[in-house]
Design a protein around this motif. Structure first.
Motif, PDB file in Angstrom:
ATOM      1  N   SER A  57       0.791  -1.229   0.000  1.00 48.69           N
ATOM      2  CA  SER A  57       0.000   0.000   0.000  1.00 48.69           C
ATOM      3  C   SER A  57       0.827   1.285   0.000  1.00 48.69           C
ATOM      4  CB  SER A  57      -0.910   0.007   1.232  1.00 48.69           C
ATOM      5  OG  SER A  57      -1.469   1.292   1.445  1.00 48.69           O
ATOM      6  N   PRO A  58       0.617   2.179  -0.978  1.00 49.44           N
ATOM      7  CA  PRO A  58       1.257   3.501  -0.916  1.00 49.44           C
ATOM      8  C   PRO A  58       0.702   4.353   0.220  1.00 49.44           C
ATOM      9  CG  PRO A  58       0.494   2.992  -3.156  1.00 49.44           C
ATOM     10  CD  PRO A  58      -0.132   1.992  -2.230  1.00 49.44           C
ATOM     11  N   VAL A  59      -0.548   4.120   0.601  1.00 49.52           N
ATOM     12  CA  VAL A  59      -1.191   4.927   1.636  1.00 49.52           C
ATOM     13  C   VAL A  59      -0.482   4.773   2.974  1.00 49.52           C
ATOM     14  CG1 VAL A  59      -3.353   5.343   2.895  1.00 49.52           C
ATOM     15  CG2 VAL A  59      -3.411   4.784   0.452  1.00 49.52           C
ATOM     16  N   MET A  60       0.040   3.602   3.262  1.00 50.87           N
ATOM     17  CA  MET A  60       0.640   3.345   4.572  1.00 50.87           C
ATOM     18  C   MET A  60       2.091   3.816   4.655  1.00 50.87           C
ATOM     19  SD  MET A  60       1.427  -0.751   4.635  1.00 50.87           S
ATOM     20  CE  MET A  60       2.636  -1.485   3.528  1.00 50.87           C
ATOM     21  N   MET A  61       2.692   4.202   3.534  1.00 56.34           N
ATOM     22  CA  MET A  61       4.106   4.563   3.531  1.00 56.34           C
ATOM     23  C   MET A  61       4.299   5.948   4.147  1.00 56.34           C
ATOM     24  SD  MET A  61       5.441   1.897   2.080  1.00 56.34           S
ATOM     25  CE  MET A  61       6.901   2.039   1.083  1.00 56.34           C
ATOM     26  N   SER A  62       5.189   6.035   5.124  1.00 53.76           N
ATOM     27  CA  SER A  62       5.434   7.312   5.802  1.00 53.76           C
ATOM     28  C   SER A  62       6.664   7.990   5.221  1.00 53.76           C
ATOM     29  CB  SER A  62       5.619   7.096   7.305  1.00 53.76           C
ATOM     30  OG  SER A  62       6.758   6.301   7.562  1.00 53.76           O
ATOM     31  N   ARG A  63       6.664   9.323   5.289  1.00 57.45           N
ATOM     32  CA  ARG A  63       7.809  10.094   4.825  1.00 57.45           C
ATOM     33  C   ARG A  63       8.806  10.346   5.951  1.00 57.45           C
ATOM     34  NH1 ARG A  63       3.450  13.837   1.841  1.00 57.45           N
ATOM     35  NH2 ARG A  63       2.231  12.790   3.458  1.00 57.45           N
ATOM     36  N   ARG A  64       8.296  10.447   7.180  1.00 54.09           N
ATOM     37  CA  ARG A  64       9.187  10.562   8.333  1.00 54.09           C
ATOM     38  C   ARG A  64       9.551   9.150   8.800  1.00 54.09           C
ATOM     39  NH1 ARG A  64      10.249  16.215   9.110  1.00 54.09           N
ATOM     40  NH2 ARG A  64       8.534  17.212   7.984  1.00 54.09           N
ATOM     41  N   ASP A  65      10.791   9.009   9.246  1.00 54.20           N
ATOM     42  CA  ASP A  65      11.274   7.703   9.692  1.00 54.20           C
ATOM     43  C   ASP A  65      10.910   6.620   8.664  1.00 54.20           C
ATOM     44  OD1 ASP A  65      12.507   5.866  11.267  1.00 54.20           O
ATOM     45  OD2 ASP A  65      11.075   5.940  12.920  1.00 54.20           O
ATOM     46  N   PRO A  66      11.305   6.822   7.397  1.00 51.17           N
ATOM     47  CA  PRO A  66      10.869   5.901   6.328  1.00 51.17           C
ATOM     48  C   PRO A  66      11.389   4.482   6.495  1.00 51.17           C
ATOM     49  CG  PRO A  66      12.615   7.330   5.517  1.00 51.17           C
ATOM     50  CD  PRO A  66      12.234   7.846   6.874  1.00 51.17           C
ATOM     51  N   TRP A  67      12.412   4.305   7.350  1.00 51.70           N
ATOM     52  CA  TRP A  67      12.956   2.969   7.553  1.00 51.70           C
ATOM     53  C   TRP A  67      11.896   2.013   8.091  1.00 51.70           C
ATOM     54  CZ3 TRP A  67      17.390   3.769   5.239  1.00 51.70           C
ATOM     55  CH2 TRP A  67      17.980   5.036   5.336  1.00 51.70           C
ATOM     56  N   VAL A  68      10.933   2.547   8.827  1.00 51.97           N
ATOM     57  CA  VAL A  68       9.856   1.712   9.369  1.00 51.97           C
ATOM     58  C   VAL A  68       9.030   1.108   8.242  1.00 51.97           C
ATOM     59  CG1 VAL A  68       7.854   1.687  10.919  1.00 51.97           C
ATOM     60  CG2 VAL A  68       9.812   3.130  11.448  1.00 51.97           C
ATOM     61  N   ASN A  69       9.048   1.748   7.068  1.00 51.87           N
ATOM     62  CA  ASN A  69       8.298   1.208   5.931  1.00 51.87           C
ATOM     63  C   ASN A  69       8.771  -0.189   5.545  1.00 51.87           C
ATOM     64  OD1 ASN A  69       6.687   3.513   5.638  1.00 51.87           O
ATOM     65  ND2 ASN A  69       8.183   4.520   4.312  1.00 51.87           N
ATOM     66  N   MET A  70      10.040  -0.512   5.824  1.00 45.19           N
ATOM     67  CA  MET A  70      10.521  -1.866   5.534  1.00 45.19           C
ATOM     68  C   MET A  70       9.728  -2.902   6.333  1.00 45.19           C
ATOM     69  SD  MET A  70      14.651  -1.505   5.525  1.00 45.19           S
ATOM     70  CE  MET A  70      15.469   0.015   5.036  1.00 45.19           C
ATOM     71  N   LEU A  71       9.395  -2.552   7.567  1.00 44.98           N
ATOM     72  CA  LEU A  71       8.624  -3.475   8.399  1.00 44.98           C
ATOM     73  C   LEU A  71       7.191  -3.578   7.884  1.00 44.98           C
ATOM     74  CD1 LEU A  71       9.893  -2.210  11.871  1.00 44.98           C
ATOM     75  CD2 LEU A  71      10.868  -3.975  10.412  1.00 44.98           C
ATOM     76  N   ARG A  72       6.632  -2.430   7.509  1.00 47.36           N
ATOM     77  CA  ARG A  72       5.255  -2.439   6.997  1.00 47.36           C
ATOM     78  C   ARG A  72       5.151  -3.284   5.733  1.00 47.36           C
ATOM     79  NH1 ARG A  72       5.803   3.402   8.297  1.00 47.36           N
ATOM     80  NH2 ARG A  72       4.699   3.704  10.269  1.00 47.36           N
ATOM     81  N   THR A  73       6.093  -3.080   4.802  1.00 50.14           N
ATOM     82  CA  THR A  73       6.005  -3.820   3.539  1.00 50.14           C
ATOM     83  C   THR A  73       6.291  -5.305   3.737  1.00 50.14           C
ATOM     84  OG1 THR A  73       8.304  -3.201   3.025  1.00 50.14           O
ATOM     85  CG2 THR A  73       6.560  -1.819   2.112  1.00 50.14           C
ATOM     86  N   THR A  74       7.093  -5.638   4.743  1.00 52.53           N
ATOM     87  CA  THR A  74       7.342  -7.060   5.013  1.00 52.53           C
ATOM     88  C   THR A  74       6.060  -7.751   5.460  1.00 52.53           C
ATOM     89  OG1 THR A  74       9.656  -6.669   5.611  1.00 52.53           O
ATOM     90  CG2 THR A  74       8.646  -8.688   6.421  1.00 52.53           C
ATOM     91  N   VAL A  75       5.336  -7.125   6.378  1.00 51.52           N
ATOM     92  CA  VAL A  75       4.072  -7.710   6.841  1.00 51.52           C
ATOM     93  C   VAL A  75       3.065  -7.769   5.699  1.00 51.52           C
ATOM     94  CG1 VAL A  75       2.142  -7.463   8.438  1.00 51.52           C
ATOM     95  CG2 VAL A  75       4.463  -6.957   9.221  1.00 51.52           C
ATOM     96  N   ALA A  76       3.002  -6.698   4.901  1.00 54.65           N
ATOM     97  CA  ALA A  76       2.053  -6.659   3.787  1.00 54.65           C
ATOM     98  C   ALA A  76       2.382  -7.736   2.758  1.00 54.65           C
ATOM     99  CB  ALA A  76       2.071  -5.281   3.131  1.00 54.65           C
ATOM    100  N   THR A  77       3.663  -7.949   2.479  1.00 54.73           N
ATOM    101  CA  THR A  77       4.064  -8.978   1.523  1.00 54.73           C
ATOM    102  C   THR A  77       3.743 -10.367   2.048  1.00 54.73           C
ATOM    103  OG1 THR A  77       5.858  -7.527   0.788  1.00 54.73           O
ATOM    104  CG2 THR A  77       5.985  -9.826   0.132  1.00 54.73           C
ATOM    105  N   LEU A  78       3.991 -10.570   3.330  1.00 55.14           N
ATOM    106  CA  LEU A  78       3.615 -11.851   3.938  1.00 55.14           C
ATOM    107  C   LEU A  78       2.123 -12.102   3.773  1.00 55.14           C
ATOM    108  CD1 LEU A  78       4.779 -13.328   7.282  1.00 55.14           C
ATOM    109  CD2 LEU A  78       2.343 -13.112   6.858  1.00 55.14           C
ATOM    110  N   ALA A  79       1.315 -11.073   4.031  1.00 55.83           N
ATOM    111  CA  ALA A  79      -0.134 -11.223   3.903  1.00 55.83           C
ATOM    112  C   ALA A  79      -0.541 -11.500   2.461  1.00 55.83           C
ATOM    113  CB  ALA A  79      -0.834  -9.965   4.420  1.00 55.83           C
TER     114      ALA A  79
END
Length: 601
Positions: A307-329
């Motif tokens: 999801s592009p909606v969930m991607m944050s611009r601040r502390d973008p490194w956290v997006n790696m965790l978000r995309t990992t969970v999303a990919t698993l799902a």
């Protein structure tokens, strides 16, 4: 009684079976300790969570939570997968997205784990005239290519097919999609496109290229405009049905028409909802195919994008965790192809490191976590099956309402779709503002001292239609105000945390207040005196017992020292307090008003 297995060994043999009612009574006891006198179903409801679309998840699911038989993979209703073998043979298709001609990026993706390409061409992407350069060195008989060219689809398709011919690729070896999506383009831009060129491409693919699809049903415009899971699914169904009508009117039979469609959905960090959404999508499309008289053609092909909606611009490194969970799902949900957006997607063009991490996310889940070894591993879960069923029902109702109003095109042109999505987003924005839906690194645990991640600007995507929203947008505006203040004055706006009592008494609320104000770019000061802090406002932090005795006098002391506004972390009614901050308060409103008072424009 517990039934013993054949070998006679059961570790639970000496324990009586527990009942649902016994569990509820234990829940009642826990709630009673927190001051809530509830019993039976009401006690269980107190632990339930309300989702969008009128859905509600309960804290416990058992065999009594029945759902329709999901069938078997490769058979209608395809809930458990469109193919009988699932993704066991090689995992899902790792599809990498490209919007610009970046040196060696395409080949680097394919040589290091990527298995297909998604090329954005024309407006907001790579020039169609540069398609041959983008694919230079690519073995087109091995790597499927998916186009996303908007109004330039016909021109881009001709260029790609010509390239296949020049490279000597046999028509039967061509795989991928030409990506035609006139309704998706209209959703993005507000500009209608005629369907005749897309029907001609579909007829050509059906006749000459058995592995190439002409059309994409892209649900991302509705997800990115703030739509719920049911609205995303319902809009995709309405779009798919509209394309079936156009294609059959152009001379294709229903089986040929259905074979020309690929569906694109978003995967979020809400793991179970994403799994249920993909399973529900297949069930719903199978129902459409059944109604059309071609049940065997109902195996939906799914391309899933984090999801592009969930991607944050601040502390973008956290997006790696978000995309990992999303990919698993996405993998567990049965996606045929998955695109992992790089962690810096929201900042501009991704660099080589971000692209590598995106590729490796799928590689690790497939090769090391062995996620693809079992077909539909979530199947049989009482929770997942029930959520799939409830989401499918909600999406079907939304689809029917769109059809009653004239279909997807009519819904876009009348503004009905825009209004529906805006209403959903407004409700979600309230939860984000109150931090009921937290954003790690943004609304929770922000890091004011982080070094900004900078990227070259990405091409501007098509616009003029449905909006593109982001979860972090309200907090991003607040942080931008703070950044501007820092640039102009050399310091961020500050707030003084006046801790009262012992560390045990004030630490929890001091931590809460520090997180809250940092989410708006306001630096908390925890040491020294108020007079030396550089702050103009203060927040009291302690326990309720301490507040009862010391809140009023402490507030007076702070005012005498120059505090213009005094907060209290918690609830209550104390003299000298201007406002209260607490879990569930409107953080965006509090922070915006605070910056206003501090003169941070």
């Amino acid at each position: 009684m517990t039934v013993l297995p054949d070998d006679g060994l059961s570790l639970a043999a000496e324990f009586p079976d527990a009942t649902h009612e016994q569990w509820q009574r234990l829940v009642e006891g826990v709630l009673r300790k927190s001051g809530k006198e509830l019993s039976g179903e009401a006690a269980e409801d107190a632990l339930s969570t309300t989702l969008e679309d009128g859905l509600r998840t309960r804290p416990l699911y058992t065999a009594r939570d029945s759902a329709p038989d999901p069938g078997l993979p490769g058979f209608a209703p395809f809930v458990r997968g469109s193919r009988p073998e699932g993704t066991i043979t090689g995992g899902w298709d790792v599809r990498q997205r490209h919007t610009a001609l970046t040196e060696d990026a395409v080949l680097a993706d394919l040589e290091n784990g990527g298995t297909s390409l998604w090329l954005v061409l024309g407006e907001g992407g790579i020039p169609v005239s540069a398609l041959d350069r983008a694919l230079d060195g690519v073995y087109l008989d091995l790597a499927p290519v998916v186009l996303d060219a908007g109004r330039d689809t016909e021109q881009a398709a001709e260029a790609l097919l010509r390239l296949y011919a020049e490279k000597g690729v046999d028509a039967k070896d061509v795989r991928g999609s030409l990506g035609g999506d006139p309704l998706g383009y209209e959703a993005r831009t507000g500009t209608p496109l005629g369907f005749a060129p897309y029907a001609a491409l579909a007829a050509r693919c059906a006749e000459q290229y058995p592995g190439l699809r002409a059309l994409t049903v892209d649900a991302l415009p509705y997800h990115e405009a703030g739509g719920s899971a049911a609205q995303e699914l319902g809009a995709s169904l309405a779009t798919g049905v509209a394309y079936l009508r156009e294609l059959t009117e152009a001379g294709l039979d229903i089986e040929q028409a259905a074979a020309q469609l690929e569906f694109r959905y978003a995967a979020t960090a809400d793991q179970f909802l994403t799994i249920a959404k993909l399973r529900a999508a297949r069930r719903l499309w199978a129902r459409v195919a059944e109604v059309c008289g071609a049940p065997a053609a109902g195996a939906q092909v799914q391309h899933v994008v984090t999801s592009p909606v969930m991607m944050s611009r601040r502390d973008p490194w956290v997006n790696m965790l978000r995309t990992t969970v999303a990919t698993l799902a996405a993998g567990v949900g049965g996606a045929d192809a998955v695109t992992v957006l790089p962690f810096d997607h929201a900042l501009g063009l991704p660099d080589a490191f971000a692209r590598r991490i995106a590729r490796n996310t799928s590689s690790i889940l497939i090769e090391e976590s062995h996620l693809a070894r079992v077909i539909d591993p979530a199947g049989g879960s009482w929770y997942v099956e029930r959520l799939t069923d409830e989401l499918a029902e909600a999406a079907w109702q939304y689809f029917r309402s769109v059809e009653r109003d004239g279909g997807q095109a009519a819904g876009l042109r009348s503004g009905r779709i825009r209004t529906d999505l805006a209403t959903t987003w407004a409700e979600r924005s309230k939860r984000l503002a109150k931090r009921r839906e937290p954003i790690t690194g943004v609304s929770e645990f922000p890091l004011l001292a982080e070094k900004p991640v900078e990227r070259a600007p990405a091409p501007e995507p098509p616009s003029g239609g449905l909006p593109r929203v982001r979860r972090d947008e309200a907090y991003e505006e607040l942080r931008a105000r703070s950044d501007a203040h820092l640039a102009a004055t050399g310091a961020r706006p500050r707030i003084f945390l006046a801790t009262i009592g012992s560390a045990a008494e004030y630490t929890a609320r001091a931590t809460f207040a520090a997180n809250l104000f940092q989410a708006g770019g306001i630096e908390p000061v925890t040491e020294g005196r108020f007079e030396d802090s550089g702050a103009t406002e203060a927040v009291l932090c302690s326990s309720d017992a301490v507040y009862a005795e010391q809140a009023g006098p402490t507030a007076e002391s702070l005012r005498a020292a120059g505090a213009r506004h005094v907060f209290l972390a918690g609830r209550g009614d104390h003299s000298g307090i201007d406002s209260y901050v607490y879990a569930g308060c409107d953080a965006v409103d509090v922070l915006s008003a605070t910056l206003d008072r501090m003169g941070v424009s």
